[in-house]
Write a protein that holds these residues in place. Structure first.
Motif, PDB file in Angstrom:
ATOM      1  N   CYS A 191       0.832  -1.203   0.000  1.00 51.86           N
ATOM      2  CA  CYS A 191       0.000   0.000   0.000  1.00 51.86           C
ATOM      3  C   CYS A 191       0.864   1.250   0.000  1.00 51.86           C
ATOM      4  O   CYS A 191       1.781   1.379   0.814  1.00 51.86           O
ATOM      5  CB  CYS A 191      -0.917  -0.007   1.219  1.00 51.86           C
ATOM      6  SG  CYS A 191      -1.961   1.458   1.365  1.00 51.86           S
ATOM      7  N   LEU A 192       0.573   2.137  -0.920  1.00 52.89           N
ATOM      8  CA  LEU A 192       1.158   3.478  -0.935  1.00 52.89           C
ATOM      9  C   LEU A 192       0.085   4.436  -1.468  1.00 52.89           C
ATOM     10  O   LEU A 192      -0.120   4.548  -2.663  1.00 52.89           O
ATOM     11  CB  LEU A 192       2.417   3.529  -1.814  1.00 52.89           C
ATOM     12  CG  LEU A 192       3.073   4.906  -1.956  1.00 52.89           C
ATOM     13  CD1 LEU A 192       3.453   5.479  -0.594  1.00 52.89           C
ATOM     14  CD2 LEU A 192       4.292   4.841  -2.870  1.00 52.89           C
ATOM     15  N   ASN A 193      -0.610   5.063  -0.539  1.00 56.00           N
ATOM     16  CA  ASN A 193      -1.681   6.008  -0.879  1.00 56.00           C
ATOM     17  C   ASN A 193      -2.765   5.355  -1.740  1.00 56.00           C
ATOM     18  O   ASN A 193      -2.999   5.738  -2.881  1.00 56.00           O
ATOM     19  CB  ASN A 193      -1.102   7.236  -1.586  1.00 56.00           C
ATOM     20  CG  ASN A 193      -0.156   8.029  -0.700  1.00 56.00           C
ATOM     21  OD1 ASN A 193      -0.366   8.117   0.515  1.00 56.00           O
ATOM     22  ND2 ASN A 193       0.880   8.604  -1.297  1.00 56.00           N
TER      23      ASN A 193
ATOM     24  N   ASP B 101       2.367  -1.108   4.518  1.00 62.95           N
ATOM     25  CA  ASP B 101       2.289   0.306   4.132  1.00 62.95           C
ATOM     26  C   ASP B 101       3.674   0.885   3.915  1.00 62.95           C
ATOM     27  O   ASP B 101       4.565   0.734   4.742  1.00 62.95           O
ATOM     28  CB  ASP B 101       1.563   1.117   5.202  1.00 62.95           C
ATOM     29  CG  ASP B 101       1.308   2.537   4.733  1.00 62.95           C
ATOM     30  OD1 ASP B 101       0.471   2.726   3.839  1.00 62.95           O
ATOM     31  OD2 ASP B 101       1.998   3.458   5.247  1.00 62.95           O
ATOM     32  N   ASN B 102       3.817   1.574   2.798  1.00 65.97           N
ATOM     33  CA  ASN B 102       5.112   2.097   2.366  1.00 65.97           C
ATOM     34  C   ASN B 102       5.227   3.607   2.552  1.00 65.97           C
ATOM     35  O   ASN B 102       5.952   4.267   1.819  1.00 65.97           O
ATOM     36  CB  ASN B 102       5.352   1.732   0.905  1.00 65.97           C
ATOM     37  CG  ASN B 102       6.759   1.233   0.633  1.00 65.97           C
ATOM     38  OD1 ASN B 102       7.119   1.025  -0.513  1.00 65.97           O
ATOM     39  ND2 ASN B 102       7.585   1.049   1.655  1.00 65.97           N
ATOM     40  N   GLY B 103       4.491   4.144   3.527  1.00 59.69           N
ATOM     41  CA  GLY B 103       4.567   5.575   3.804  1.00 59.69           C
ATOM     42  C   GLY B 103       3.380   6.360   3.291  1.00 59.69           C
ATOM     43  O   GLY B 103       3.550   7.501   2.828  1.00 59.69           O
ATOM     44  N   SER B 104       2.184   5.792   3.366  1.00 62.61           N
ATOM     45  CA  SER B 104       0.986   6.476   2.867  1.00 62.61           C
ATOM     46  C   SER B 104       0.701   7.742   3.679  1.00 62.61           C
ATOM     47  O   SER B 104       0.882   7.775   4.901  1.00 62.61           O
ATOM     48  CB  SER B 104      -0.220   5.543   2.933  1.00 62.61           C
ATOM     49  OG  SER B 104      -0.048   4.422   2.094  1.00 62.61           O
TER      50      SER B 104
ATOM     51  N   ASN C 250       4.201  -1.116   9.025  1.00 60.53           N
ATOM     52  CA  ASN C 250       4.879   0.034   8.428  1.00 60.53           C
ATOM     53  C   ASN C 250       6.260  -0.389   7.936  1.00 60.53           C
ATOM     54  O   ASN C 250       7.087  -0.864   8.716  1.00 60.53           O
ATOM     55  CB  ASN C 250       5.014   1.153   9.461  1.00 60.53           C
ATOM     56  CG  ASN C 250       3.662   1.704   9.884  1.00 60.53           C
ATOM     57  OD1 ASN C 250       2.826   2.018   9.042  1.00 60.53           O
ATOM     58  ND2 ASN C 250       3.435   1.803  11.188  1.00 60.53           N
TER      59      ASN C 250
ATOM     60  N   LYS D 152      11.579   1.673   0.819  1.00 63.50           N
ATOM     61  CA  LYS D 152      10.650   1.939  -0.276  1.00 63.50           C
ATOM     62  C   LYS D 152      10.692   0.841  -1.330  1.00 63.50           C
ATOM     63  O   LYS D 152      11.743   0.263  -1.603  1.00 63.50           O
ATOM     64  CB  LYS D 152      10.968   3.290  -0.931  1.00 63.50           C
ATOM     65  CG  LYS D 152      10.833   4.480   0.008  1.00 63.50           C
ATOM     66  CD  LYS D 152       9.411   4.616   0.520  1.00 63.50           C
ATOM     67  CE  LYS D 152       9.246   5.824   1.425  1.00 63.50           C
ATOM     68  NZ  LYS D 152       7.881   5.906   1.999  1.00 63.50           N
TER      69      LYS D 152
ATOM     70  N   TYR E  48       7.911  -1.867  -4.018  1.00 64.63           N
ATOM     71  CA  TYR E  48       6.863  -2.884  -4.065  1.00 64.63           C
ATOM     72  C   TYR E  48       7.284  -4.153  -3.325  1.00 64.63           C
ATOM     73  O   TYR E  48       6.548  -4.696  -2.493  1.00 64.63           O
ATOM     74  CB  TYR E  48       6.570  -3.180  -5.537  1.00 64.63           C
ATOM     75  CG  TYR E  48       5.675  -4.357  -5.819  1.00 64.63           C
ATOM     76  CD1 TYR E  48       4.289  -4.242  -5.713  1.00 64.63           C
ATOM     77  CD2 TYR E  48       6.209  -5.571  -6.234  1.00 64.63           C
ATOM     78  CE1 TYR E  48       3.463  -5.325  -6.005  1.00 64.63           C
ATOM     79  CE2 TYR E  48       5.392  -6.652  -6.527  1.00 64.63           C
ATOM     80  CZ  TYR E  48       4.023  -6.523  -6.411  1.00 64.63           C
ATOM     81  OH  TYR E  48       3.219  -7.588  -6.701  1.00 64.63           O
TER      82      TYR E  48
ATOM     83  N   ALA F 188       7.557  -3.597   0.543  1.00 60.66           N
ATOM     84  CA  ALA F 188       6.253  -3.539   1.214  1.00 60.66           C
ATOM     85  C   ALA F 188       5.663  -4.935   1.363  1.00 60.66           C
ATOM     86  O   ALA F 188       5.144  -5.306   2.431  1.00 60.66           O
ATOM     87  CB  ALA F 188       5.308  -2.632   0.436  1.00 60.66           C
TER      88      ALA F 188
ATOM     89  N   HIS G 168       1.269   3.483  -9.892  1.00 60.90           N
ATOM     90  CA  HIS G 168       2.703   3.569  -9.571  1.00 60.90           C
ATOM     91  C   HIS G 168       3.555   2.919 -10.667  1.00 60.90           C
ATOM     92  O   HIS G 168       4.727   3.268 -10.841  1.00 60.90           O
ATOM     93  CB  HIS G 168       2.992   2.871  -8.237  1.00 60.90           C
ATOM     94  CG  HIS G 168       2.276   3.487  -7.070  1.00 60.90           C
ATOM     95  ND1 HIS G 168       2.420   4.800  -6.712  1.00 60.90           N
ATOM     96  CD2 HIS G 168       1.392   2.945  -6.182  1.00 60.90           C
ATOM     97  CE1 HIS G 168       1.677   5.061  -5.639  1.00 60.90           C
ATOM     98  NE2 HIS G 168       1.040   3.947  -5.309  1.00 60.90           N
TER      99      HIS G 168
END
Length: 410
Positions: free
Chosen positions: A11-13, A42-45, A62, A66, A68, A71, A209
């Motif tokens: 997940c990223l946003n 989560d990769n920093g959403s 978390n 960074k 795919y 995560a 992405h």
């Protein structure tokens, strides 16, 4: 509690689609009766995705590294299920339709790959250049290089046993993670099967992405780098054999082909072909040894024929033999020069000897030096204790350390 199935998503946003994906996954778990969990890597959403996931009852991991692969690796490492299903959180894959994946896992498959071309593909779900060029080309190359029994290398919906995942020891953090999984599972002779799956249009309003050309090149680069035989060994053998055959003919006399005379100039290029080919073969051996030592390449169950024959001492002896031949040819050339009273020489005669001498000397030094380097790469090293590994950054440390807290032993 004993968990059978972990459904993991990177997940990223993904605030627009994440809730739908989690709802479908929960619905499948309820309908199938499998004990399960949903984990979001989560990769920093920054768009509220984390809050949405927790509100929907999913566990959030978390992942600071960074990418795919990072995560997904962090989420899988934190899972507790005997089996894992991974898929994108953009609502392009139906997490409510996982029955075939779970059935194949229960039958004993190590890795179950979705195949979008065998299933359904909604109009506009995959760009034409990916559907008709990129994916078939990369999947075909993967089958050719590694004999992988997969026709859709890059399907994002796939399932595997947790034990198989840790055996793969995946190291990449970007989009190459998907290719690395298939390649390593193939090299480890795992039981890999494909099942048809459905690909829908991306449910987000923003751009994905994925960058087709950039990520396509990263997959291609990975496949080539993971196949040192096709990248280095076979081209090197071809150059060496071609250079040796043509050069050996030219050592005896010039060659006339369709009125063209091939002589010393061609012989120099033949020597270069042999030298380049030999270096390419060395690159294949050294890169494979390095990749195995670093865990990038699975260690073979049985040593190769070369490994059974090679030793530092034999490498030194072979290099010394080549140096001896080069030195003898040098003395032969010197003798020819002395016969000419150290004056003008018969170029056709002496140059052939000088080229052969210089080539033999250079190959001899390369064999000796590379034998030392190869022996260094093959040295057994002390493994770091698990406590030290666990102190490494982010999800990569989680993936490399320990066993799960609880898992099914059905």
């Amino acid at each position: 509690m004993c968990v059978e199935l972990s459904i993991v998503m990177p997940c990223l946003n993904e605030a627009e689609t994440l809730e739908r994906c989690i709802a479908k996954a929960k619905d499948f778990l309820q309908r199938s009766g499998a004990s399960g969990e949903i984990i979001i890597g989560d990769n920093g959403s920054t768009d509220g995705s984390v809050e949405i996931a927790r509100r929907c009852g999913a566990q959030v991991v978390n992942v600071s590294i960074k990418g795919y692969g990072a995560a997904l690796g962090g989420a899988i490492a934190a899972s507790r299920g005997r089996y894992c299903v991974m898929g994108d959180s953009d609502d392009s894959y139906d997490f409510g339709d996982l029955a075939l994946f779970v059935a194949k896992l229960r039958e004993g498959a190590d890795l179950v790959m979705g195949n979008r071309f065998l299933g359904e593909m909604a109009p506009g779900a995959m760009p034409w250049k990916n559907r008709y060029i990129g994916n078939p080309a990369l999947s075909g190359l993967g089958r050719f290089l590694f004999a992988a029994p997969i026709r859709d290398f890059h399907c994002g919906l796939r399932a595997f046993s947790r034990e198989a995942f840790f055996r793969m020891d995946l190291r990449t953090t970007g989009m190459e993670f998907a290719s690395e999984m298939v390649v390593k599972a193939t090299l480890l002779n795992m039981n890999i099967v494909e099942v048809p799956t459905t690909l829908s249009r991306d449910g987000r309003s923003r751009a994905p992405h994925l960058r087709p050309f950039r990520d396509g090149w990263r997959h291609l680069r990975f496949l080539l780098l993971f196949s040192p035989d096709w990248l280095f060994l076979y081209p090197g053998l071809f150059l060496m054999v071609a250079g040796a055959l043509l050069g050996g003919w030219l050592l005896t006399s010039p060659i006339h082909i369709f009125g063209a005379r091939l002589s010393l100039d061609t012989l120099i290029y033949c020597a270069a072909m042999i030298e380049i080919g030999f270096q390419s073969i060395l690159f294949a051996l050294l890169s494979r040894a390095y990749a195995i030592q670093e865990g990038l390449f699975p260690k073979p169950l049985r040593p190769s024929r070369f490994e059974r024959i090679f030793s530092l001492e034999r490498g030194i002896l072979a290099g010394a033999l080549l140096l001896g031949i080069g030195a003898w040819l040098f003395l032969t050339a010197f003798g020819i020069w002395r016969e000419a009273q150290f004056g003008a020489l018969d170029v056709e005669r002496v140059t052939r000897v000088v080229i052969s001498s210089s080539l033999s000397l250079s190959l001899g030094f390369e064999v000796i030096l590379s034998s030392f380097l190869l022996s260094m790469l093959k040295m057994n090293v002390r493994l770091l204790p698990k406590a030290t590994q666990a102190g490494r950054d982010g999800a990569q440390s989680i993936a490399l350390s320990g066993e799960p807290e609880a898992s099914c032993t059905m």
